[in-house]
Motif scaffolding. Structure first.
Motif, short mmCIF file in Angstrom:
data_model
loop_
_atom_site.label_atom_id
_atom_site.label_comp_id
_atom_site.label_asym_id
_atom_site.label_seq_id
_atom_site.Cartn_x
_atom_site.Cartn_y
_atom_site.Cartn_z
N PRO A 276 -5.76 6.36 -6.35
CA PRO A 276 -4.47 5.99 -5.72
C PRO A 276 -4.23 7.10 -4.44
O PRO A 276 -3.75 6.54 -3.70
N GLN A 277 -4.57 8.46 -4.62
CA GLN A 277 -4.20 9.10 -3.56
C GLN A 277 -4.99 8.91 -2.47
O GLN A 277 -4.52 9.20 -1.39
N LEU A 278 -6.40 8.35 -2.60
CA LEU A 278 -7.17 8.24 -1.52
C LEU A 278 -6.79 7.03 -0.63
O LEU A 278 -6.87 7.12 0.52
N ILE A 279 -6.18 6.10 -1.46
CA ILE A 279 -5.56 4.78 -0.67
C ILE A 279 -4.62 5.34 0.51
O ILE A 279 -4.58 5.05 1.49
N GLN A 280 -3.67 6.17 -0.14
CA GLN A 280 -2.43 6.68 0.73
C GLN A 280 -3.15 7.49 1.85
O GLN A 280 -2.66 7.51 3.06
N LYS A 281 -4.20 8.28 1.60
CA LYS A 281 -4.57 9.03 2.69
C LYS A 281 -5.24 8.52 3.77
O LYS A 281 -5.08 8.62 4.99
N LEU A 282 -6.15 7.35 3.46
CA LEU A 282 -6.69 6.51 4.45
C LEU A 282 -6.12 5.66 5.25
O LEU A 282 -5.91 5.29 6.25
N GLU A 283 -5.00 5.37 4.43
CA GLU A 283 -3.82 4.57 5.46
C GLU A 283 -2.81 5.68 6.33
O GLU A 283 -2.58 5.26 7.59
N SER A 284 -2.96 6.70 6.01
CA SER A 284 -2.01 7.72 6.81
C SER A 284 -3.11 8.02 7.94
O SER A 284 -2.75 8.72 8.96
N LEU A 285 -4.40 7.99 7.77
CA LEU A 285 -5.51 8.18 8.78
C LEU A 285 -5.49 7.08 9.78
O LEU A 285 -6.42 7.16 10.74
N GLY A 286 -4.78 5.94 9.94
CA GLY A 286 -4.75 5.08 10.48
C GLY A 286 -5.57 3.73 10.12
O GLY A 286 -5.43 2.70 10.91
N ALA A 287 -6.21 3.73 9.00
CA ALA A 287 -6.86 2.47 8.21
C ALA A 287 -5.79 1.27 8.03
O ALA A 287 -4.76 1.84 7.20
N SER A 288 -5.87 0.32 8.46
CA SER A 288 -4.94 -0.91 8.24
C SER A 288 -4.80 -1.04 6.58
O SER A 288 -5.58 -0.81 6.01
N LYS A 289 -3.54 -1.57 6.22
CA LYS A 289 -3.32 -1.87 4.81
C LYS A 289 -4.58 -2.87 4.26
O LYS A 289 -5.01 -2.70 3.14
N GLY A 290 -4.70 -3.78 5.37
CA GLY A 290 -5.71 -4.92 4.79
C GLY A 290 -6.92 -4.43 4.65
O GLY A 290 -7.66 -4.63 3.45
#
Length: 433
Positions: A276-290
């Motif tokens: 779950p934490q990785l999902i948030q970090k990757l979104e914060s790095l600019g990868a789109s939600k999709g």
């Protein structure tokens, strides 16, 4: 940063907890063993929330694309990437065994080995139903059965179907999409609360590992463990590092950015504990939600770089230790089989050992009983497997996002390469593709 602020950060707390766990496990082994419920409890807390997190993330991601074709394109690119990089990992495991010869000199007589200690793992491997069973198990008995069992792939399957259904319904489904997005925020708040007890979980898990198996158990098989860690480090630094550079970011900066998640994985030996934490970090790095919603959950089943290295390296180690010569055709068979048996072995502690038993069943030249040789150190290699898996999935997500043109380069600045012209050229090339 003051000492008080430093101690208040999660990664420092986890690091201290791991150090204390190692100390207690080494000095007071029985106390370390008794602390096992702390680690088990933390992993259960995370697993409790993973199903809803994946569902909300995947559904939100798919509905944010507004295009069924784009969903298929992202999924196709992710699977293509996974299979290419997984094959490289399997080949590197074979090459490492041939170059470093970790099993040479053991001269073990298989007839003298007591395989009773691995009977449970072998039994689980034998109950595997092969490729057909694997594919059928993706489909849950009921919609809610996927969540009840907590298995990632069935939840992912349900989530993709539900997300696609919402996209097809269109504007009428907007209120439901809004509710799912709001639920996602609630679930991630719960994850934030659970993460605060991560140091306790890591402390209990590492204390148990050291108390149960002891650092001394590493000595007889130090060459194998050392070979595996060196090979995994080479894979991360060179293979994943090259892929990251091509996409315009630094693998080492990425590892620094997700250091809290890596330390949680190190303490618990399970990459699932940081999903779950990785999902948030990757979104914060600019990868789109999709992209994050599709690539991360799928990667936890299909993109297991550390497990792949371990599988081929371990089989060849056992062959060398028992003085068994594996011809080239059997090594190639192992490569193909390991590609299938490794799927789904990344999240659960000990699953890699079960997958190894399943692979040995197909390469009968090396007896399954030989696995008892590495049972004592498998737990120490589990940390490295899980760390390599989670780094591989982080890289895969950012690369697929860049490949799809769904990566916000401004948000990726903390891990971006600094020598602008080379980085911009790589970024432009990927965007053009």
């Amino acid at each position: 940063m003051t000492i008080r602020k430093l101690l208040g950060t999660l990664y420092v707390q986890v690091l201290i907890a791991i150090a204390l766990g190692v100390l207690i496990g080494h000095v007071w082994p029985q106390i370390g063993i008794d602390l096992k419920p702390l680690g088990d409890g933390f992993i259960k807390l995370i697993k409790m929330i993973i199903g809803p997190i994946i569902f909300c993330t995947v559904v939100s991601g798919i509905t944010s694309m507004h295009d069924v074709k784009q969903v298929g394109r992202v999924g196709g690119k992710a699977l293509l990437y996974f299979e290419i990089v997984s094959t490289i990992a399997l080949l590197i495991g074979i090459l490492a065994a041939h170059l470093l010869h970790p099993g040479v000199g053991f001269n073990i007589d298989v007839k003298t080995l007591d395989s009773s200690a691995i009977a449970g793992f072998v039994g689980q491997a034998q109950h595997s139903e092969g490729v057909t069973g694997f594919l059928l198990n993706v489909i849950p008995g009921t919609f809610f059965d996927a969540f009840a069992k907590g298995e990632i792939l069935p939840v992912l399957f349900i989530s993709v179907l539900f997300g696609l259904g919402l996209v097809m319904v269109g504007e009428k489904a907007r209120p439901l999409v809004s509710v799912i997005n709001q639920a996602s925020e609630v679930f991630f708040r719960i994850v934030a609360m659970i993460s605060r007890v991560a140091p306790i979980g890591a402390f209990g898990a590492i204390a148990f590992t050291i108390g149960k198996y002891g650092v001394g158990s590493l000595l007889p098989l130090l060459k194998l463990v050392g070979t595996f860690y060196i090979t995994a480090l080479f894979f991360v630094a060179v293979v994943l590092g090259s892929i990251a550079r091509y996409a315009g970011f630094s693998i080492f900066k990425l590892m620094g950015y997700i250091k809290s998640e890596l330390l949680i994985v190190l303490g618990t030996s399970s990459s699932e504990s940081a999903l779950p934490q990785l999902i948030q970090k990757l979104e914060s790095l600019g990868a789109s939600k999709g992209v994050v919603g599709i690539v991360v959950p799928t990667g936890y089943t299909f993109n297991l770089d550390g497990t792949n290295i371990y599988m081929t390296l371990a089989v060849l180690f056992l062959a060398q230790a028992t003085n068994i010569d594996l011809p080239l055709e059997q090594q190639l068979t192992l490569l193909a089989v390991a590609m299938l048996t490794s799927k789904g072995a990344g999240a659960v502690v000990g699953a890699g050992f079960v997958a190894l038993a399943a692979s040995l069943a197909v390469v009968p030249t090396v007896p399954v009983a030989a696995m008892v040789l590495i049972l004592g150190v498998d737990r120490f290699m589990a940390e490295c497997r899980s760390l390599t898996n989670i780094i591989g999935n982080a890289v895969a997500t950012l690369v697929v996002a860049a490949w799809e043109g769904e990566l916000d380069r401004d948000k990726m600045a903390p891990i971006a390469l600094k020598h602008g012209r080379h980085a911009r050229a790589a970024q432009a090339k990927i965007a053009a593709e």
